[in-house]
Scaffold this motif. Structure first.
Motif, PDB file in Angstrom:
ATOM      1  N   TRP A 123      -9.778  -1.204  -1.760  1.00  0.00           N
ATOM      2  CA  TRP A 123     -10.766  -0.289  -2.328  1.00  0.00           C
ATOM      3  C   TRP A 123     -12.010  -1.037  -2.774  1.00  0.00           C
ATOM      4  O   TRP A 123     -11.983  -2.244  -3.003  1.00  0.00           O
ATOM      5  N   THR A 158      -3.574   6.765   8.346  1.00  0.00           N
ATOM      6  CA  THR A 158      -2.465   6.120   9.044  1.00  0.00           C
ATOM      7  C   THR A 158      -1.467   7.169   9.535  1.00  0.00           C
ATOM      8  O   THR A 158      -1.501   8.332   9.101  1.00  0.00           O
ATOM      9  N   PHE A 185     -11.790   4.219  -0.963  1.00  0.00           N
ATOM     10  CA  PHE A 185     -10.540   3.700  -0.402  1.00  0.00           C
ATOM     11  C   PHE A 185     -10.677   3.534   1.112  1.00  0.00           C
ATOM     12  O   PHE A 185     -11.185   4.420   1.806  1.00  0.00           O
ATOM     13  N   GLN A 215       0.820  -1.210   0.000  1.00  0.00           N
ATOM     14  CA  GLN A 215       0.000   0.000   0.000  1.00  0.00           C
ATOM     15  C   GLN A 215       0.852   1.258   0.000  1.00  0.00           C
ATOM     16  O   GLN A 215       0.451   2.310  -0.538  1.00  0.00           O
ATOM     17  N   PHE A 275      -0.944   3.386  -2.767  1.00  0.00           N
ATOM     18  CA  PHE A 275      -2.081   4.218  -2.393  1.00  0.00           C
ATOM     19  C   PHE A 275      -1.863   5.112  -1.175  1.00  0.00           C
ATOM     20  O   PHE A 275      -2.504   6.155  -1.062  1.00  0.00           O
ATOM     21  N   ASP A 276      -1.020   4.703  -0.239  1.00  0.00           N
ATOM     22  CA  ASP A 276      -0.893   5.427   1.033  1.00  0.00           C
ATOM     23  C   ASP A 276       0.351   6.306   0.992  1.00  0.00           C
ATOM     24  O   ASP A 276       1.467   5.865   1.296  1.00  0.00           O
ATOM     25  N   HIS A 283      -8.110   2.846   4.160  1.00  0.00           N
ATOM     26  CA  HIS A 283      -6.669   2.833   4.402  1.00  0.00           C
ATOM     27  C   HIS A 283      -6.255   2.198   5.720  1.00  0.00           C
ATOM     28  O   HIS A 283      -5.062   2.068   5.983  1.00  0.00           O
ATOM     29  N   THR A 284      -7.213   1.821   6.561  1.00  0.00           N
ATOM     30  CA  THR A 284      -6.863   1.318   7.897  1.00  0.00           C
ATOM     31  C   THR A 284      -7.348  -0.117   8.099  1.00  0.00           C
ATOM     32  O   THR A 284      -7.815  -0.472   9.180  1.00  0.00           O
ATOM     33  N   CYS A 285      -7.242  -0.927   7.066  1.00  0.00           N
ATOM     34  CA  CYS A 285      -7.641  -2.333   7.185  1.00  0.00           C
ATOM     35  C   CYS A 285      -6.691  -3.061   8.133  1.00  0.00           C
ATOM     36  O   CYS A 285      -5.482  -2.821   8.126  1.00  0.00           O
ATOM     37  N   SER A 329     -12.215   8.531   0.654  1.00  0.00           N
ATOM     38  CA  SER A 329     -11.052   7.900   1.272  1.00  0.00           C
ATOM     39  C   SER A 329     -11.271   7.933   2.775  1.00  0.00           C
ATOM     40  O   SER A 329     -11.380   9.008   3.366  1.00  0.00           O
ATOM     41  N   THR A 360      -4.376  -1.087   2.688  1.00  0.00           N
ATOM     42  CA  THR A 360      -5.412  -0.438   1.891  1.00  0.00           C
ATOM     43  C   THR A 360      -6.180  -1.438   1.046  1.00  0.00           C
ATOM     44  O   THR A 360      -5.604  -2.339   0.435  1.00  0.00           O
TER      45      THR A 360
END
Length: 482
Positions: free
Chosen positions: A410, A425, A145, A73, A77-78, A147-149, A421, A408
């Motif tokens: 989506w 993080t 999105f 990620q 993406f991050d 981002h904190t999975c 989003s 991440t």
């Protein structure tokens, strides 16, 4: 001696089959009690006939684009400028205390690893995307999105099982099995749950990732092959007429139906359904796999040069064709996302190569579904079993270890809020700022969009009411769905 043995046999049969309070009756009662109690039962008899959900649904079906191996990620993406600025410096020990990693010491003794990719904000939503994914960058306003999975397991096979079944234990039903069990399917000549694979090898964990666990095997995923027969032994043998085959199927059905009436064994109902589905698939499966009728513009949208060549792009096109035919759950596995470093698994050459495999096909799938009016009630999920660490590996500076605390994924369509989003993080991308979103939360949210209360979809086995989301807390992520 013989008379005593016969008496014993008659007594045993009486006990198991004929006795109204015997083991057979109790087993049948347990099976019937194991049905989804809060679902209206269909009037028809097929196990895959559509069922009524708990409440009005925003989506009818799911396509899960599973990136097996753990996509990075932080390179996709991050966006973390501080991580790049402090590249090569030691990771603060406060982040590492109490943490465990795969190949444990390889991450505890390493420094921060900034990305070499160029990030930019795209679309009206301003979502961050790296130069690895130019086609995905073009559709960010259609995506949601997360981002904190967070997941619980940091090795590949257990983590894949966890993402797919809600537990790291073997033998539990997969997400697709739960959905087809709870909702049935809208397609009567293809399986309700279809699996397509691409990449150099199958995903670690194998068939358990799309298994049905203790549910009847009707609900397990059916892998379709990309070349030759879609399913082995599906074609009628040479010299066998259609009328002859129908006579055999009719006889087998009568025998199985009689046995089902005697025992109440759901696996016999599964067997009946499997025979009949196989017969129907003799024509439906080859027609599905024949993509030669697709227009040049459609093939170009997915980046397909040869419609007969196996690829992730072709599987994305097949996913759209499966959606059109009413299949409930379609899962695409694309393997080889492991990036520990070295000559074959690195962030500098291997990650760009695998991103090229999936970037245009994923974007093409979203656009194609939207153009055909299918995206609004189809959920598309993109993600792997975990993410990658902000630190490099000891052995190489071109790889990252497995990371379970923040990665991440989506989503698109099916009532997910486009151009959103959610979750933030820390400055290194190591952990969430605020609340994390656990795999259980993701499962609960997907079920919710399909009209299912995750706490009410259960199956009783060995005295327990088992659920996809288990007994630990799980919440619907209302911030990302409408």
């Amino acid at each position: 001696m013989n008379n005593a043995y016969q008496l014993q046999e008659r007594t045993r049969r009486h006990f198991f089959r004929d006795c109204g309070i015997g083991v057979g009756a109790m087993a049948l009662g347990d099976l019937l009690h194991g049905q989804p109690q809060s679902f209206a039962q269909p009037s028809a008899t097929g196990p895959l006939d559509p069922k009524v959900a708990h409440f009005p649904a925003k989506a009818k079906r799911v396509i899960f684009l599973f990136m097996a191996g753990g996509p990075s990620q932080l390179d996709m993406f991050d966006h973390k400028p501080m991580l790049t600025e402090l590249n090569g410096q030691p990771m603060p020990q406060s982040y590492l205390e109490g943490k465990r990693f795969a190949f444990m010491n390889s991450s505890h003794r390493t420094n921060l690893l900034g990305t070499k990719r160029k990030f930019q904000q795209y679309g009206d939503s301003g979502a961050w995307c790296s130069d690895l994914l130019p086609h995905t960058a073009g559709i960010v306003d259609k995506l949601t999105f997360l981002h904190t999975c967070k997941t619980d397991l940091f090795n590949h096979a257990p983590a894949k099982i966890f993402m797919n079944t809600g537990t790291g234990q073997f033998g539990r039903p997969s997400l697709g099995a739960w959905l087809t069990y709870g909702l049935g399917s809208e397609c009567d000549n293809l399986p309700g749950f279809v699996v397509l694979q691409s990449g150099p090898r199958g995903p670690r964990g194998g068939a358990v990732l799309w298994g049905s666990g203790m549910l009847p095997t009707t609900y397990q995923g059916v892998p379709l092959r990309n070349q030759g027969e879609p399913i082995l032994n599906l074609t009628t043998p040479a010299g066998v007429e259609d009328s002859q085959q129908l006579e055999v199927l009719d006889a087998v059905r009568k025998l199985n139906s009689q046995r089902l009436a005697d025992t109440g064994d759901e696996e016999i109902a599964t067997r009946i359904n499997a025979y009949e589905m196989a017969y129907r698939m003799q024509s439906s499966a080859p027609e599905l796999m024949d993509t030669n009728g697709e227009t040049p513009d459609t093939l170009a949208m997915y980046g397909i040069k040869d419609p007969n060549e196996p690829s992730f792009a072709r599987n994305c096109l097949l996913a759209r064709r499966l959606v059109e035919r009413g299949v409930r759950f379609i899962q695409l596995y694309h393997t080889n996302w492991d990036h520990h470093g070295g000559a074959t698994e690195n962030l500098e050459t291997h990650l760009p190569m695998i991103c090229r495999d999936i970037d245009q096909p994923c974007a093409g799938l979203i656009r194609d579904l939207e153009q055909r009016g299918l995206l609004k009630d189809t959920i598309v999920v993109w993600g792997g079993e975990f993410g990658r660490t902000p630190m490099g590996e000891v052995r190489e500076s071109t790889g990252r270890n497995h990371h379970i605390d923040a990665f991440t994924m989506w989503f698109a369509g099916g009532g997910f809020k486009p151009g959103t989003s959610f979750g933030e993080t820390d400055e290194f991308g190591f952990g969430p700022v605020g609340e994390s979103t656990h795999v259980r939360d993701i499962h609960a949210t997907l079920l919710h969009q399909l009209g299912i209360d995750h706490e009410r979809l259960s199956f009783r086995t060995q005295g327990l009411d088992l659920r996809l989301t288990g007994v630990l807390p799980a919440r619907v992520i209302h911030e990302i769905v409408g």
